[in-house]
Write an enzyme that holds these catalytic residues in place. Structure first.
Site, short mmCIF file in Angstrom:
data_model
loop_
_atom_site.label_atom_id
_atom_site.label_comp_id
_atom_site.label_asym_id
_atom_site.label_seq_id
_atom_site.Cartn_x
_atom_site.Cartn_y
_atom_site.Cartn_z
N SER A 276 38.16 43.31 39.57
CA SER A 276 38.49 43.95 38.42
C SER A 276 37.63 43.14 37.32
CB SER A 276 39.94 43.85 38.21
OG SER A 276 40.39 44.09 37.00
N TYR B 154 48.31 39.39 38.64
CA TYR B 154 47.18 40.26 38.84
C TYR B 154 45.64 39.63 38.60
CZ TYR B 154 44.19 44.62 38.68
OH TYR B 154 43.35 45.62 38.73
#
Length: 269
Positions: free
Chosen positions: A145, A158
Site C-alpha cells: 500500500s 495497517y
C-alpha cells in the site's frame, strides 16, 4: 531468453474473491495461468469467483478457504498448491483494515491485522520460495500500500503491517536474487503499493466522508482524494492486475526488491 508468456504457470492469489485480488486473478487467467483462488467466502461468492476466473481463460482453477491467521492452515494450503505443481506466481493480496487512534485500537484488532497482512505473507513465502528457486523461475508479488511507504493517522496496525511487508519483500528479494537465470526467468520478489483504489476496503472511509456532504458519494471521494492523491482519480483494480502481469513475466527477471506505487502521485509529494 523466455518471452512474457505465462501460459501454463500456476498462480496463487490470496484474498481473491473480490476487489484487487479478483482483478489480479482474472488477469492471470487471461494470461493462461492455472489460478488458485483464495478467500473466506459464502458458497455463492466462491462459485462466482471461480466461474469468473474460469471464464477469463484459466485452464484450471481451485479454491482455498484458508484462515490466514492460522499458520498451520497456511501450511496445509501451501502443501496442496505445491502438489498441484506450483506456485510459480504467488500474490499476497489478502488484507484487512480498521481505523482508530492508537490509544483506542483493540489489541485483538492489532493482532488480526498483523497476522493477515504481514505474517501470512511470511508463511506463504517461506513455503513457496524454495520451490521457485529449484525451478529457476518464480514471482512473489506482495500487495502492500502507499501506507507501506508513508503513514496516516488512525491506521497504526495497517501501516505497521504494510511497512513490514515492504521490508520483508526486500529481504526475500536479496536472498533469492541469484536464483535461476536470465533464460529461466529467475526468482523475484516485489511489492505493489496502491493508493486510493475502487475497492470494498475503502468503502467505510468513503461513506464516512460522504456523510459530510449529505451522502453524496462522488463529493466524498473527491474530498478524500484531494488530501492525498494529486491525480484526483481512483485506480481501477484491473490496473493493479496489469502491473502484476508485467512483473510476473520472465522479461522482468532483473526487477526485484522494488515497491511500485500506483498512487496518482501520492508518494511523490
Amino acid at each position: 531468453m523466455a518471452n512474457g508468456n505465462l501460459k501454463g504457470r500456476t498462480a496463487l492469489v490470496t484474498g481473491s474473491v473480490q476487489g484487487i485480488g479478483l482483478a489480479i486473478a482474472l488477469k492471470l487467467a487471461e494470461a493462461g495461468c492455472r489460478v488458485a483462488v483464495h478467500g473466506l467466502a459464502s458458497a455463492e461468492d466462491k462459485a462466482r469467483a471461480l466461474a469468473a476466473v474460469k471464464a477469463a481463460g484459466a485452464p484450471e482453477t481451485r479454491f482455498f478457504e484458508t484462515d490466514l491467521r492460522d499458520p498451520y492452515a497456511i501450511d496445509a494450503m501451501m502443501e496442496k498448491v505445491e502438489q498441484w505443481g506450483g506456485p510459480d506466481i504467488l500474490v499476497n493480496n489478502a488484507g484487512i483494515q480498521q481505523t482508530a487512534p492508537i490509544a483506542k485500537m483493540p489489541q485483538v484488532t492489532w493482532d488480526a491485522i498483523l497476522s493477515v497482512n504481514l505474517s501470512a505473507a511470511f508463511h506463504t513465502m517461506r513455503r513457496a520460495l524454495p520451490g521457485m528457486a529449484e525451478r529457476g523461475y518464480g514471482r512473489v508479488i506482495n500487495i502492500a500500500s502507499v501506507h507501506g511507504l508513508v503513514a496516516s493517522v488512525n491506521k497504526a496496525p495497517y501501516v505497521a503491517s504494510k511497512f513490514g511487508l515492504v521490508g520483508l519483500s526486500k529481504v526475500a528479494a536479496l536472498e533469492y536474487a541469484a536464483a535461476g537465470s536470465r533464460d529461466s526467468g529467475g526468482v523475484t520478489v516485489n511489492c505493489i503499493c496502491p493508493g486510493w483504489t475502487e475497492t470494498e476496503l475503502i468503502r467505510p472511509q468513503v461513506e464516512a466522508r460522504a456523510e459530510e456532504f449529505g451522502g453524496d458519494r462522488d463529493k466524498g471521494i473527491a474530498s478524500l482524494l484531494s488530501e492525498k492523491q494529486p491525480s484526483m482519480r481512483l485506480s481501477d483494480p484491473s490496473e493493479i492486475g496489469e502491473a502484476i502481469i508485467w512483473l510476473a513475466s520472465p522479461l522482468a527477471h532483473n526487477v526485484t526488491g522494488i515497491s511500485l506505487p500506483i498512487d496518482g502521485g501520492w508518494t511523490a509529494q
